[in-house]
Enzyme design. Structure first.
Site, PDB file in Angstrom:
ATOM      1  CG  HIS A 260      -2.043   0.954   1.115  1.00 47.81           C
ATOM      2  ND1 HIS A 260      -1.919   2.291   1.370  1.00 47.81           N
ATOM      3  CD2 HIS A 260      -3.322   0.743   0.730  1.00 47.81           C
ATOM      4  CE1 HIS A 260      -3.078   2.877   1.143  1.00 47.81           C
ATOM      5  NE2 HIS A 260      -3.946   1.962   0.750  1.00 47.81           N
ATOM      6  CG  ASP A 316      -8.442  -4.126  -2.780  1.00 43.39           C
ATOM      7  OD1 ASP A 316      -9.594  -3.859  -2.411  1.00 43.39           O
ATOM      8  OD2 ASP A 316      -7.754  -3.395  -3.501  1.00 43.39           O
TER       9      ASP A 316
HETATM   10  N1  ACO Z   1       4.057  -7.768  -4.166  1.00 41.09           N
HETATM   11  C1  ACO Z   1       5.404  -7.871  -4.111  1.00 41.09           C
HETATM   12  N2  ACO Z   1       6.226  -6.799  -3.975  1.00 41.09           N
HETATM   13  C2  ACO Z   1       5.656  -5.600  -3.890  1.00 41.09           C
HETATM   14  C3  ACO Z   1       4.261  -5.435  -3.920  1.00 41.09           C
HETATM   15  C4  ACO Z   1       3.454  -6.576  -4.061  1.00 41.09           C
HETATM   16  N3  ACO Z   1       2.126  -6.477  -4.111  1.00 41.09           N
HETATM   17  N4  ACO Z   1       3.976  -4.115  -3.807  1.00 41.09           N
HETATM   18  C5  ACO Z   1       5.139  -3.477  -3.726  1.00 41.09           C
HETATM   19  N5  ACO Z   1       6.176  -4.363  -3.784  1.00 41.09           N
HETATM   20  C6  ACO Z   1       7.599  -4.058  -3.712  1.00 41.09           C
HETATM   21  C7  ACO Z   1       8.044  -3.457  -5.032  1.00 41.09           C
HETATM   22  O1  ACO Z   1       8.461  -4.447  -5.937  1.00 41.09           O
HETATM   23  C8  ACO Z   1       9.178  -2.559  -4.580  1.00 41.09           C
HETATM   24  O2  ACO Z   1      10.306  -3.356  -4.353  1.00 41.09           O
HETATM   25  P1  ACO Z   1      11.777  -2.796  -4.738  1.00 41.09           P
HETATM   26  O3  ACO Z   1      11.974  -1.623  -3.831  1.00 41.09           O
HETATM   27  O4  ACO Z   1      12.672  -3.949  -4.442  1.00 41.09           O
HETATM   28  O5  ACO Z   1      11.717  -2.428  -6.180  1.00 41.09           O
HETATM   29  C9  ACO Z   1       8.709  -2.038  -3.213  1.00 41.09           C
HETATM   30  O6  ACO Z   1       7.791  -3.028  -2.737  1.00 41.09           O
HETATM   31  C10 ACO Z   1       8.011  -0.703  -3.263  1.00 41.09           C
HETATM   32  O7  ACO Z   1       7.030  -0.735  -4.300  1.00 41.09           O
HETATM   33  P2  ACO Z   1       6.399   0.570  -4.926  1.00 41.09           P
HETATM   34  O8  ACO Z   1       5.680   0.222  -6.187  1.00 41.09           O
HETATM   35  O9  ACO Z   1       7.433   1.648  -5.005  1.00 41.09           O
HETATM   36  O10 ACO Z   1       5.369   0.982  -3.808  1.00 41.09           O
HETATM   37  P3  ACO Z   1       4.154   1.928  -4.013  1.00 41.09           P
HETATM   38  O11 ACO Z   1       3.870   2.533  -2.702  1.00 41.09           O
HETATM   39  O12 ACO Z   1       4.321   2.850  -5.151  1.00 41.09           O
HETATM   40  O13 ACO Z   1       2.987   0.903  -4.452  1.00 41.09           O
HETATM   41  C11 ACO Z   1       1.019  -0.314  -4.601  1.00 41.09           C
HETATM   42  C12 ACO Z   1       1.833   0.674  -3.763  1.00 41.09           C
HETATM   43  C13 ACO Z   1       0.776   0.277  -6.010  1.00 41.09           C
HETATM   44  C14 ACO Z   1      -0.326  -0.521  -3.924  1.00 41.09           C
HETATM   45  C15 ACO Z   1       1.803  -1.637  -4.716  1.00 41.09           C
HETATM   46  O14 ACO Z   1       2.056  -2.146  -3.415  1.00 41.09           O
HETATM   47  C16 ACO Z   1       1.102  -2.690  -5.571  1.00 41.09           C
HETATM   48  O15 ACO Z   1       1.241  -2.682  -6.782  1.00 41.09           O
HETATM   49  N6  ACO Z   1       0.320  -3.617  -4.920  1.00 41.09           N
HETATM   50  C17 ACO Z   1      -0.448  -4.603  -5.650  1.00 41.09           C
HETATM   51  C18 ACO Z   1      -1.772  -4.007  -6.102  1.00 41.09           C
HETATM   52  C19 ACO Z   1      -2.751  -3.807  -4.968  1.00 41.09           C
HETATM   53  O16 ACO Z   1      -2.975  -4.688  -4.136  1.00 41.09           O
HETATM   54  N7  ACO Z   1      -3.384  -2.601  -4.957  1.00 41.09           N
HETATM   55  C20 ACO Z   1      -4.390  -2.267  -3.948  1.00 41.09           C
HETATM   56  C21 ACO Z   1      -3.918  -1.166  -3.074  1.00 41.09           C
HETATM   57  S1  ACO Z   1      -5.048  -0.908  -1.773  1.00 41.09           S
HETATM   58  C22 ACO Z   1      -6.271   0.009  -2.409  1.00 41.09           C
HETATM   59  O17 ACO Z   1      -6.155   0.743  -3.345  1.00 41.09           O
HETATM   60  C23 ACO Z   1      -7.569  -0.136  -1.741  1.00 41.09           C
END
Ligand code: ACO
Length: 399
Positions: A260, A316
């Site tokens: 998140h 979610d």
């Molecule tokens: N699974 C595995 N690794 C993850 C995940 C995940 N779901 N989410 C983030 N990471 C890792 C990334 O690969 C990254 O690793 P790195 O630093 O080694 O490259 C690190 O965590 C940071 O990721 P970012 O994308 O920079 O984090 P950001 O805060 O921008 O992303 C987001 C948040 C978009 C929600 C992301 O966690 C994601 O894509 N999750 C999956 C989709 C999801 O479940 N969305 C629902 C969000 S809740 C809502 O809207 C109600």
């Protein structure tokens, strides 16, 4: 004033709000000062909506009157049914909802009345009618007759009634109601931001809600719950979870329902939902799905660095199995999120207008400067490649 570059705006405060408070590091979410866990356990969606819009919990008389007003707005104008029937049955429900929320404006004589009182009435209409639009569209696409709303029912109960034509059990209505409470507001998330950007131009409430629905649709925001369920169905069985998740992680793919932007601790909405989802899954014979989610959580959280990165299940992850257990089609999951968040979106719009300022950040221009304009005959034809477009992409009308 020097400008800061903050892509994704994660370090920018773009609005004041009194609706909800988030402490992402500690995993805290409060609506108007009330902890989300206590609201999920004790409140209802109607009461929570009142709380968000009025800044305090209603007394009994206020809640009765508010619920009555909401119920009187459940039905949609008969002409909306023509709009629904003009949408292809194959359309994704979130796409249909985007169209239908926008279309509501055509049948509201107050659509362009920007007064606070008119906006409050429109907020009420949007919250009351969104479940009707979702249920009506779903009936239409399945070739089933529309079920008229039952004004004796709560929003959650009435939605399940309009969806299936059968009176839901008390525990089914309660399960949906809990999900609606949990999703009602969440600070300046992407869709709420979109709503506030739109209303800040002094556009109307329906336009703001339409922007928000379109923004919520994305898989990185509201669309993740559907993807969680698709993943669970693809895995199919508890015995396949380990291999599936580990190979996904090896390929550096994201696990939907984890992570998140704000929470770097356990999403407080997921804490209660995790226990609740187990109960709903047990009651509806879907315990095996729940067990798969628990195993996925164990594997993901055991990965090196994952907790340091602040990756935990988000709301979610556990709402997906709850919606599935209630018998909702997968592509309706995000619509339920929208039906709930409508109370937050509209509350934020009214709050934005009370101290309005046009929201207009800057872009960091990274293109060239000072080019000399050439007439079209002086320009050289690009070398065409059959494999890939140029990095910037080329717009073309050819096939
Ligand atoms: N699974 C595995 N690794 C993850 C995940 C995940 N779901 N989410 C983030 N990471 C890792 C990334 O690969 C990254 O690793 P790195 O630093 O080694 O490259 C690190 O965590 C940071 O990721 P970012 O994308 O920079 O984090 P950001 O805060 O921008 O992303 C987001 C948040 C978009 C929600 C992301 O966690 C994601 O894509 N999750 C999956 C989709 C999801 O479940 N969305 C629902 C969000 S809740 C809502 O809207 C109600």
């Amino acid at each position: 004033m020097p400008l800061n570059v903050d892509k994704g705006l994660g370090n920018t405060i773009a609005a004041d709000t009194q609706l909800s408070f988030i402490d992402g590091a500690k995993g805290v979410l409060e609506y108007v000062g009330y902890d989300i866990d206590s609201l999920a356990r004790n409140s209802t969606f109607e009461e929570t909506t009142w709380l968000l819009w009025n800044g305090h919990l209603p007394c009994a008389g206020e809640l009765t009157e508010f619920s009555k007003q909401l119920r009187s707005e459940y039905a949609v104008d008969a002409r909306m049914l023509e709009v629904i029937r003009s949408i292809p049955r194959t359309a994704a429900p979130m796409d249909a909802l985007r169209t239908l929320v926008s279309a509501l404006a055509h049948f509201d004589s107050e659509a362009d009345d920007g007064s606070t009182q008119a906006n409050q009435r429109k907020a009420m209409r949007l919250v009351a009618k969104t479940p009707t639009l979702v249920a009506n569209f779903n009936r239409w696409r399945k070739g089933k007759p529309i079920v008229q709303p039952d004004l004796s029912m709560s929003i959650a109960e009435n939605f399940l009634w309009m969806l299936t034509g059968a009176k839901p059990t008390e525990s089914m209505s309660r399960a949906l109601d809990v999900c609606l409470v949990l999703h009602a507001d969440h600070g300046l998330n992407a869709s709420t931001f979109a709503a506030r950007v739109t209303i800040a131009t002094q556009s109307d409430m329906y336009s703001a809600a339409t922007s928000a629905v379109g923004t919520l649709k994305g898989p990185l925001h509201g669309g993740a719950n559907q993807e969680v369920m698709e993943m669970l169905l693809e895995i199919g069985d508890l015995s396949r979870v380990d291999e599936y998740i580990k190979s996904k992680l090896d390929r550096k793919e994201r696990i939907m329902g984890f992570g998140h932007r704000v929470y770097k601790a356990y999403d407080p909405r997921a804490t209660y939902l995790k226990t609740f989802a187990k109960q709903v899954a047990t009651d509806t014979g879907n315990l095996s799905l729940y067990e798969m989610t628990r195993r996925i959580e164990e594997i993901v959280l055991a990965q090196p660095n994952i907790i340091e990165k602040g990756i935990f299940p988000n709301v979610d992850f556990y709402s997906a199995t709850t919606y599935y257990s209630l018998g909702l089609d997968l592509d309706l999951f995000t619509c339920m999120f929208a039906a709930s968040r409508m109370s937050g979106w509209t509350g934020h719009c009214i709050e934005q207008l009370a101290a309005n300022k046009l929201i207009r950040p800057h872009a960091d221009y990274t293109g060239p400067h000072g080019l000399t304009y050439q007439s079209i005959d002086e320009r050289t034809e690009p070398v065409t490649s059959s494999t890939s477009p140029s990095v910037k992409g080329t717009m073309s009308v050819t096939a």
